[in-house]
Design a protein around this motif. Structure first.
Motif, mmCIF file in Angstrom:
data_model
loop_
_atom_site.group_PDB
_atom_site.id
_atom_site.type_symbol
_atom_site.label_atom_id
_atom_site.label_comp_id
_atom_site.label_asym_id
_atom_site.label_seq_id
_atom_site.Cartn_x
_atom_site.Cartn_y
_atom_site.Cartn_z
ATOM 1 N N ARG A 35 0.847 -1.197 0.000
ATOM 2 C CA ARG A 35 0.000 0.000 0.000
ATOM 3 C C ARG A 35 0.877 1.239 0.000
ATOM 4 N N LEU A 36 0.527 2.200 -0.878
ATOM 5 C CA LEU A 36 1.266 3.452 -0.992
ATOM 6 C C LEU A 36 0.270 4.606 -0.898
ATOM 7 N N LEU A 37 0.494 5.516 0.061
ATOM 8 C CA LEU A 37 -0.390 6.656 0.270
ATOM 9 C C LEU A 37 0.416 7.936 0.123
ATOM 10 N N LEU A 38 -0.015 8.808 -0.792
ATOM 11 C CA LEU A 38 0.668 10.065 -1.059
ATOM 12 C C LEU A 38 -0.331 11.204 -0.907
ATOM 13 N N GLU A 39 0.065 12.246 -0.154
ATOM 14 C CA GLU A 39 -0.880 13.308 0.169
ATOM 15 C C GLU A 39 -0.201 14.672 0.081
ATOM 16 N N ASN A 40 -0.910 15.639 -0.550
ATOM 17 C CA ASN A 40 -0.458 17.034 -0.611
ATOM 18 C C ASN A 40 0.962 17.166 -1.159
ATOM 19 N N MET A 41 1.184 16.604 -2.340
ATOM 20 C CA MET A 41 2.522 16.656 -2.932
ATOM 21 C C MET A 41 2.433 17.163 -4.364
ATOM 22 N N ASP A 42 3.578 17.626 -4.891
ATOM 23 C CA ASP A 42 3.623 18.268 -6.206
ATOM 24 C C ASP A 42 4.265 17.363 -7.253
ATOM 25 N N ALA B 162 -1.936 -2.488 -9.825
ATOM 26 C CA ALA B 162 -2.641 -2.299 -8.549
ATOM 27 C C ALA B 162 -4.138 -2.465 -8.752
ATOM 28 N N ALA B 163 -4.762 -3.244 -7.870
ATOM 29 C CA ALA B 163 -6.201 -3.503 -8.006
ATOM 30 C C ALA B 163 -7.037 -2.324 -7.555
ATOM 31 N N ASN B 164 -6.506 -1.515 -6.624
ATOM 32 C CA ASN B 164 -7.256 -0.367 -6.101
ATOM 33 C C ASN B 164 -6.402 0.883 -6.199
ATOM 34 N N SER C 5 -10.477 5.302 -18.856
ATOM 35 C CA SER C 5 -11.631 4.497 -19.274
ATOM 36 C C SER C 5 -11.206 3.400 -20.234
ATOM 37 N N SER C 6 -11.825 2.234 -20.056
ATOM 38 C CA SER C 6 -11.514 1.098 -20.921
ATOM 39 C C SER C 6 -12.765 0.265 -21.128
ATOM 40 N N ASP C 7 -12.917 -0.250 -22.342
ATOM 41 C CA ASP C 7 -14.057 -1.112 -22.643
ATOM 42 C C ASP C 7 -13.734 -2.583 -22.413
ATOM 43 N N VAL C 8 -12.466 -2.880 -22.133
ATOM 44 C CA VAL C 8 -12.072 -4.280 -22.012
ATOM 45 C C VAL C 8 -11.513 -4.622 -20.637
ATOM 46 N N LYS C 9 -11.121 -3.612 -19.872
ATOM 47 C CA LYS C 9 -10.502 -3.861 -18.575
ATOM 48 C C LYS C 9 -11.413 -3.403 -17.460
ATOM 49 N N ASP C 10 -11.470 -4.187 -16.390
ATOM 50 C CA ASP C 10 -12.294 -3.804 -15.241
ATOM 51 C C ASP C 10 -11.740 -2.526 -14.612
ATOM 52 N N PRO C 11 -12.630 -1.647 -14.137
ATOM 53 C CA PRO C 11 -12.167 -0.380 -13.542
ATOM 54 C C PRO C 11 -11.424 -0.624 -12.235
ATOM 55 N N THR C 12 -10.439 0.229 -11.948
ATOM 56 C CA THR C 12 -9.666 0.112 -10.714
ATOM 57 C C THR C 12 -9.646 1.396 -9.910
ATOM 58 N N VAL C 13 -10.220 2.484 -10.421
ATOM 59 C CA VAL C 13 -10.102 3.795 -9.786
ATOM 60 C C VAL C 13 -11.265 4.046 -8.843
ATOM 61 N N ASP C 14 -10.925 4.434 -7.610
ATOM 62 C CA ASP C 14 -11.916 4.937 -6.656
ATOM 63 C C ASP C 14 -11.723 6.448 -6.579
ATOM 64 N N SER D 291 6.148 -0.575 -13.039
ATOM 65 C CA SER D 291 7.270 -1.463 -12.727
ATOM 66 C C SER D 291 7.137 -2.234 -11.425
ATOM 67 N N ASN D 292 6.320 -1.769 -10.485
ATOM 68 C CA ASN D 292 6.231 -2.434 -9.189
ATOM 69 C C ASN D 292 5.012 -3.343 -9.159
ATOM 70 N N ARG D 293 5.257 -4.615 -9.155
ATOM 71 C CA ARG D 293 4.162 -5.581 -9.224
ATOM 72 C C ARG D 293 3.550 -5.893 -7.866
ATOM 73 N N SER D 294 4.190 -5.485 -6.807
ATOM 74 C CA SER D 294 3.693 -5.836 -5.471
ATOM 75 C C SER D 294 2.625 -4.863 -4.972
ATOM 76 N N LEU D 295 2.540 -3.671 -5.551
ATOM 77 C CA LEU D 295 1.574 -2.687 -5.082
ATOM 78 C C LEU D 295 0.148 -3.165 -5.363
ATOM 79 N N LYS D 296 -0.654 -3.256 -4.302
ATOM 80 C CA LYS D 296 -2.048 -3.649 -4.440
ATOM 81 C C LYS D 296 -2.997 -2.466 -4.313
ATOM 82 N N GLU D 297 -2.551 -1.456 -3.578
ATOM 83 C CA GLU D 297 -3.399 -0.272 -3.395
ATOM 84 C C GLU D 297 -2.538 0.976 -3.415
#
Length: 1455
Positions: free
Chosen positions: A277-284, A328-330, A356-365, A296-302
């Motif tokens: 999990r990676l959380l980034l807040e108030n950055m430029d 990342a799934a989320n 947006s994609s017509d073939v891939k499930d959405p991942t953006v919240d 490149s990072n396959r381990s990130l899930k969220e």
């Protein structure tokens, strides 16, 4: 252990010798100190004490140096510190709590004493170092040395350092402790504004390397501006992250070096692969970095991105990366739409469209927080595009309207922002939708439209409507949606009124039923069966005995007989037993069955059991015979049946159950006038408007039910109603079901001897027609068994057949069940006590007083029934017993061979015994093991609207059986601990004795009481939580289920404790609704807060605010007048909810007031530059280096000038936000509810102080803008005039003032707690002429100016202006937006500066309200002159009698 710069020169023994020679006699310890030491030494304290309170001030003074504390005070001080240091029960060590963050209040040696017990603690979990102050670095380094020792040996899992800016030596001391603890359990490290400079980073890296179990790392910026990190420090930190194999989550907040750190530590093939999990807040400008990580990072899930500042082009590129490469799934992306709204929206559009994609499930919240109504409109337009499927990148959409500034005039716009443009919503991919409205009213206009558009949506599974004011109309809109949308799986309405009144349970039950429907409907679709519009409907005849219902049914059947009549051959007329069911019409147009409900009360239980749980395609005919009855009987009977219909049918949207009134026996009534009936129907139509559609009485509804000619118009009217229902939009169903319904009706008519079919017979019957219905393309892929199970479920839902769980047979003739079996059994049961039987199964006079009969008596009842009936196939005693048990009409006690059948056996043999039946059963109730210290709890669960709802006769017996089965089979409760009786259920659970009591009588059928004697081994709060979870919530959920009363909304009340202890009869018990008690409690606290002088708020004891008592009136023959503390009656969670509500409203009020003050300051700055002189040099110094936090800064779209006054207010807003966020953060780790309450009440007092101060500032600015001068104040001229017409309607700027017209001059109360209009104020009549019309108009302008800024500051809600001003909502729209007035008037409102006209108006007001009139102020204006003792409160004022009395009570004014 390595130590930097420390020198502890004394220990506890030396402390004790300090100043001892001055103490000759030791005074007695104060009670607060004794109590604290007792609790600490008794090992019962789990939270650090606050030693900065007034009770400890003599021993721990705020200003004095510790070295000046000598003698007895020094001994007490040491005793307290040693007690804390010896207590090993603390789970949280929050340094800020002890002295409010000032660590200089203790010496290094004293800190060592205090922290001694934490070093080897096995229960300590959290250390918080936040918002601390110190006089020298040595003090902080010494404290960190002690904390390092704790980290070296304790079981700490969470270390948080916030807003402290520690030196490198401090971190060295902390790291040293961790380095030497190879068994460290540290899992979370949170460092925000934690170091002075980057030299400390190497020690932070050392801490990360040493904490081998560290899972979460959070790093934040430095507020001192030193946020740059040199390359060496960055490399050391990135290497620590790279080699940490335990880390799962990283959070970075507002750091400039974030991109470099992430690329070094996480990107590429060599990056860390443990972090998920990676959380980034108030950055430029992180676009390139995030894209690289996602690719490149396959381990990130969220990945969570909060308030990042990037160009729209960067967001577009990020969206493409998400669409094409992200693993990342989320991906949660949050925008706070405060500043740069246009750029923000370009960014949102760019991201959403590119991903947006017509073939891939959405991942953006996507999470949007909007501070104004304009951004809400933009957000909802975006939501419309998502629901239409134009944007297919969003898996979840969350919109929070944070205190939006809306005038109410945007509601029409709101209703048209989600156009579907002809699209069905099937193209949408959105899974979750969250809508939150802090203002509690902004979304009111869109519910109907939103729910309508979701009817055909097939993607949305989760809907979150928390924190809303949801009304009855919205509830019906939502329930209407659930009739057709089977995709929704979860709807969250926590923290809304629906969670408290039973509607939440109804929603959950509807979702549960939908899941069952979804199963069989999906089977039908998979099979590709042909679908058509529903055409099955039901007609219900209800009313009192001998009203003519059966005559009407027979006549209707006679009329239809020539078409498609499937009724029985006529037999001699007899009284209906139970429910008689026949098919009235069965053709291609409609399939209508008629259900004739017996009028006798004895059958009401089984009618409730067999009643349809939905009103879809149902018409209810209430038949009433006025022959020989007073008119009052009509009202009573109709009201009773309307209540039964309301309570027994679940809400299905706005299609209310249709009820038609038929007046029978026209041949026996002298007068043909129905005026008496019309008036009663009109009255009940209004009362039941939200629950049933009670149709007006037509001429055709007054009939002789035996006369075919008179009934034909009535029949046409009834059928027209049914056709209208069936023609409306409804779920489409397989045509196969229509065919089967028709075949079952024909077959059962021809063969009445076989009402029960086995599964095999049903399968064989369906196979030929099913084979024809299945398309050839689906023949080989269809599972026939699944289809037949689905057919059974659907046909059972519409009433064509009856499928009883756990029964091996399907009932294909509903009339056999409702009339032949159950109706006859109930009729037989009523005579068991009245008759004397010669057989062995005769009942003794009291054998069934609790609803129980022996096995032989039950067998006799069944055998007697079978003896009276013809021979039926598959029907024997065992089958009948199984039917009764699975319908919850009978319960068998295996261990005693008894049967519990309260629905069949009457309680009393004669009417005489029925008198005074309430309370008689209570004599058999008693408390076991009651002592003087026993604690009792009483909860009443009652119908929300007692005038329209009731708990039906079948409810409580079925609930008893449900609970007994659940407790024994699922909770492993012993059978001996569950006792059923006719009117109560006795339970012994978890050490508690519990009675669940319900009396089905005129006085008591609206509620169920839960009485509890709490276990002596558990706290009252624990007992309440237990009974709420296992009894109360189960009852509420059961009520919403098909077996309960699905149309009843339930609310909770709390009972007078003595009523529970003494087991006073239920109809005499004193009860108050919990929401009413909470409301009274909140009002009491608010009143006390408002009555406290501003300069005394810091002296207030928090406990005093909770001193509110509920006064119970006496109960004759049982109790005297009694008072109980509201805090004792409520449970702790409710008290905390009250405090949360007060705190949240204070925050909202203060933010709204501060925002209004910004607008007012900016307007004043343009016309009164000298007004800025009020900003002191000290205030300006505070603002010198201040930069507002993006997440908290209010929108300044309306601010044309950012004046020093405005900047000062913005500084206060940001500081408020920091305090609120800081407390919220600390509260997350505080488990003890009492400590949380104490912390929140402390902040409420602080908020109240700031609110009063800001309000005073705001009012003085308002006086300036309306040119209320010091001279006017000295002359004691009223300052809040307004003008109405002669009937009290507020005059508007756009209104014309005609000469000769009469107006009224009014004055508002000028209380410092808020100006407001005065109820029933007569006002001064003034007849307009050419001379006074000008200053009257200027007076209107004055009132408009005042109201304009008051509304912008949210004071209309705070002061309740809308409650006393007619047409307030419409007027409010004009005031805020200045609609409908001329440009000159608009400029007059917004502009300031010297105005001779305004000065003239004030002079004329002063002259009009001449001294000779002041003696009549109380008569004309209901105002009294007072003087506030504090100058900042404004000196003299004119106030109403309530505000005057309140001010006198709290000593802030004199008369």
């Amino acid at each position: 252990m390595e130590v930097a710069g420390l020198s502890i020169v004394s220990d506890a023994a030396k402390l004790a010798t300090r100043g001892m020679e001055s103490a000759d006699v030791e005074p007695e310890l104060p009670f607060a100190v004794q109590d604290l030491i007792r609790r600490l030494e008794g090992k019962v304290e789990v939270w650090l004490p606050e030693l900065s309170g007034p009770e400890f001030r003599n021993f721990f003074p705020a200003c004095a140096s510790p070295s000046t504390i000598v003698g007895w005070q020094s001994q007490v001080r040491l005793r307290v510190l040693e007690a804390i240091g010896s207590c090993d029960t603390f789970t949280l060590l929050d340094i800020q709590v002890i002295f409010g963050g000032d660590i200089s209040r203790l010496t290094a040696s004293e800190w060592e004493v205090l922290l001694r017990g934490f070093r080897c603690s096995t229960v300590l979990r959290v250390i918080r170092v936040e918002d601390l102050t110190w006089n020298s670095d040595a003090e902080m380094e010494s404290l960190c040395f002690q904390l390092g020792r704790i980290l070296n040996t304790s079981s700490v899992i969470d270390l948080t350092i916030v807003n402290c800016s520690l030196s490198a030596r401090c971190f060295l001391n902390l790291a040293s402790g961790l380095r030497e603890n190879c068994q460290s359990k540290l899992k979370s490290l949170d460092l925000h504004n934690a170091w002075e400079d980057s030299s400390a980073v190497k020690h932070v890296a050392d801490m990360i390397n040493s904490a081998t179990r560290l899972r979460k790392l959070s790093l934040g910026s430095c507020s001192n501006g030193i946020d740059d990190m040199d390359e060496a420090a960055l490399g050391i930190l990135s290497q620590a992250l790279l080699h940490s194999s335990s880390l799962k989550e990283i959070k970075l907040v507002d750091v400039k070096w974030g991109a470099s750190l992430l690329l070094k530590a996480l990107a590429g093939d060599d990056g860390n692969r443990s972090i998920e999990r990676l959380l980034l807040e108030n950055m430029d400008r992180l676009g390139d970095c995030i894209r690289e990580l996602l690719i490149s990072n396959r381990s990130l899930k969220e990945v969570r991105l909060n308030s990042l500042r990037m160009r729209p082009e960067e967001w577009h590129q990020l969206g493409e990366a998400i669409r094409d490469h992200a693993r990342a799934a989320n991906i949660i992306i949050e925008f706070y739409l405060d500043e740069n709204v246009e750029d923000n929206w370009k960014s949102i559009e760019a991201l959403a469209c590119a991903a947006s994609s017509d073939v891939k499930d959405p991942t953006v919240d996507l999470v949007l927080t909007t501070p104004s109504d304009h951004e809400v409109m933009l957000s909802l337009n975006l939501l419309g595009r998502v629901l239409r499927g134009e944007i297919r990148s969003l898996k979840s959409f969350s919109l929070s309207a944070r205190h939006p500034r809306t005038s109410g005039s945007n509601q029409d716009t709101l209703k048209s922002i989600l156009p579907m443009n002809g699209k069905t919503g099937e193209a949408s991919v959105l899974k979750s939708l969250t809508l939150r409205d802090s203002a509690r009213n902004l979304f009111k206009g869109i519910w109907k439209q939103l729910f309508w558009y979701l009817r055909e949506n097939t993607s949305l599974t989760h809907l979150d409507l928390n924190h809303f004011t949801l009304d009855e109309e919205a509830f019906r809109d939502l329930m209407g949606l659930l009739q057709v949308n089977l995709t929704l799986q979860e709807i969250d309405v926590s923290y809304t009124s629906w969670a408290k009144d039973g509607k939440a349970a109804q929603i959950q039950e509807a979702l549960k039923q939908n899941q069952k429907r979804a199963v069989y409907m999906s089977v039908f679709r998979e099979t590709r069966l042909a679908f058509g519009d529903a055409k099955a409907g039901r007609l219900f005849l209800c009313g009192s005995p001998r009203a003519g219902k059966t005559h009407l049914r027979q006549t209707l059947m006679r009329i239809i007989q020539g078409k498609s009549w499937l009724g029985n051959k006529w037999c001699a007329l007899r009284r209906t037993k139970g429910i008689e069911v026949e098919f009235l019409q069965n053709n291609d147009k409609m399939q209508i069955s008629i259900w004739d409900l017996a009028g006798q009360w004895i059958f009401r239980t089984l009618q409730n059991v067999l009643f349809p749980q939905t009103n879809n395609f149902c018409v209810f005919i209430f038949v009433y015979s006025p022959f020989g009855k007073p008119e009052s009987c009509f009202r009573d009977e109709l009201e009773d049946w309307l209540s039964f219909i309301t309570s027994s049918t679940k809400c299905t949207g706005h299609n209310l159950p249709q009820v038609l009134v038929v007046i029978s026996h026209k041949d026996k009534v002298i007068s043909n006038s129905l005026n008496w009936a019309h008036s009663i129907v009109d009255e009940l139509t209004k009362r039941f408007a939200n629950f049933v559609d009670l149709l007006p009485i037509e001429d055709c509804c007054f009939v002789d039910t035996r006369k075919r000619k008179q009934v034909i118009p009535l029949k046409n009217h009834i059928f027209q109603s049914l056709e209208n229902l069936l023609s409306e939009k409804s779920p489409r169903v397989p045509k196969l079901c229509f065919q089967l319904t028709s075949l079952f009706a024909t077959t059962t008519k021809e063969n009445r001897s076989c009402p029960l079919w086995s599964s095999e017979k049903f399968r064989d019957f369906c196979t030929p027609i099913l084979t024809q219905a299945i398309p050839p393309s689906s023949v080989h892929s269809v599972d026939h068994s699944r289809i037949k199970m689905s057919l059974v479920s659907y046909l059972n839902d519409i009433g064509s057949i009856v499928c009883i769980p756990n029964l091996d047979y399907i009932i294909v003739d509903p009339n056999w069940l409702t009339n032949t079996l159950l109706g006859e059994l109930v009729a037989l049961g009523q005579h068991f006590q009245a008759q004397e039987f010669e057989t062995s199964y005769e009942l003794s006079p009291d054998a069934s007083k609790d609803g129980f009969v022996s096995k032989s008596v039950f067998a006799g009842l069944i055998e007697k029934f079978l003896g009276k009936q013809p021979c039926f196939e598959n029907v024997d005693r065992e089958v009948l017993e199984n039917i009764l048990i699975n319908l919850d009409l009978c319960f068998k006690l295996e261990d005693t061979s008894q049967y519990f059948i309260p629905s069949f056996i009457p309680e009393h043999a004669s009417d005489e015994e029925k008198n005074d039946q309430e309370g008689v059963h209570a004599k058999s109730m008693n408390w076991a093991n009651m002592t003087k210290t026993s604690q009792f709890v009483g909860i009443r669960i009652q119908c929300q609207d007692e005038r329209t709802m009731s708990l039906t006769a079948a409810f409580f017996p079925r609930f008893q059986m449900f609970m007994r089965r659940k407790l024994i089979s699922e909770m492993d409760v012993s059978k001996e601990n569950v006792t059923c009786s006719r009117h109560y259920l006795q339970l012994f659970l978890d050490g508690h004795q519990i009675y669940v009591e319900h009396v089905q009588s005129e006085k008591s059928h609206k509620y169920v009481d839960v009485l509890m004697l709490c276990s002596s081994q558990k706290s009252r709060e624990a007992a309440i939580k237990y009974v709420m979870k296992h009894i109360v919530q189960e009852l509420i959920s059961f009520c919403a289920s098909p077996k309960g009363c699905p149309g009843v909304a339930l609310v909770l009340g709390v009972m007078q404790t003595r009523c529970v202890e003494m087991l006073i009869p239920s109809y005499l018990r004193r009860v108050i609704l919990i929401e009413k008690l909470k409301s009274d409690f909140i009002r009491s606290i608010n009143d006390k807060l408002e009555e406290i002088p501003l300069d005394s708020l810091h002296l207030v004891e928090k406990e005093e605010l909770f001193l509110y008592e509920q006064c119970w009136p006496p109960i004759e023959g049982h109790t005297e007048r009694i008072s109980e503390r509201a805090r004792d009656l409520l449970w702790d969670s409710d008290v905390e909810a009250i405090v949360n509500d007060i705190r949240q409203k204070r925050i909202q009020q203060l933010e709204s007031l501060q925002e209004g003050l910004i607008s007012l300051n900016n307007d004043l700055a343009q016309c009164y530059p000298e007004a800025e002189d009020i900003v002191s040099n000290s205030n300006i110094a505070q603002m010198k280096d201040w930069k507002p936090r993006t997440s908290r800064c209010l929108s300044r779209a309306t601010s044309s000038v950012e004046s020093p006054s405005t900047r000062l207010v913005l500084l206060k807003i940001d500081l408020l936000g920091q305090k609120v966020d800081g407390l919220d953060e600390r509260l997350r780790s505080v488990q003890n509810i009492l400590q949380r309450l104490d912390m929140k009440m402390g902040q409420i007092l602080s908020l109240q102080q700031e609110l009063q101060s800001t309000l005073s500032d705001f009012m003085s600015r308002v006086d300036m803008i309306v040119e209320y001068s010091q001279e006017l104040q000295v002359a004691r001229t009223p300052k809040r005039p307004y003008v109405t017409d002669d009937v009290g309607i507020f005059y508007r700027m756009s209104a014309l003032l005609h000469v000769g017209k009469t107006v009224r001059l009014h004055l508002m109360c000028e209380s410092v707690t808020g100006f407001h209009s005065v109820n029933d104020q007569e006002g001064l009549k003034i007849r307009l002429d050419r001379e006074n019309s000008l200053w009257i108009r200027k007076t209107v302008e004055i009132s408009y100016k005042v109201m304009h800024y008051a509304v912008k500051a949210g004071l209309d809600v705070t002061f309740g202006l809308g409650q006393a001003i007619p047409d307030w909502e419409d007027l409010k729209s004009n005031i805020v937006q200045l609609y409908g007035i001329s440009d000159d008037d608009r400029r007059a409102i917004l502009a300031g500066g010297e105005s001779k006209e305004l000065q003239e108006a004030w002079l004329r007001i002063q002259q009009t309200l001449a001294p000779q009139l002041q003696n009549r102020y109380s008569e004309i204006f209901k105002l009294y002159q007072v003087k506030y003792l504090s100058l900042e409160k404004g000196g003299h004022a004119w106030v109403c009698v309530q505000c005057m009395n309140r001010g006198l009570r709290c000593g802030i004014l004199t008369c």
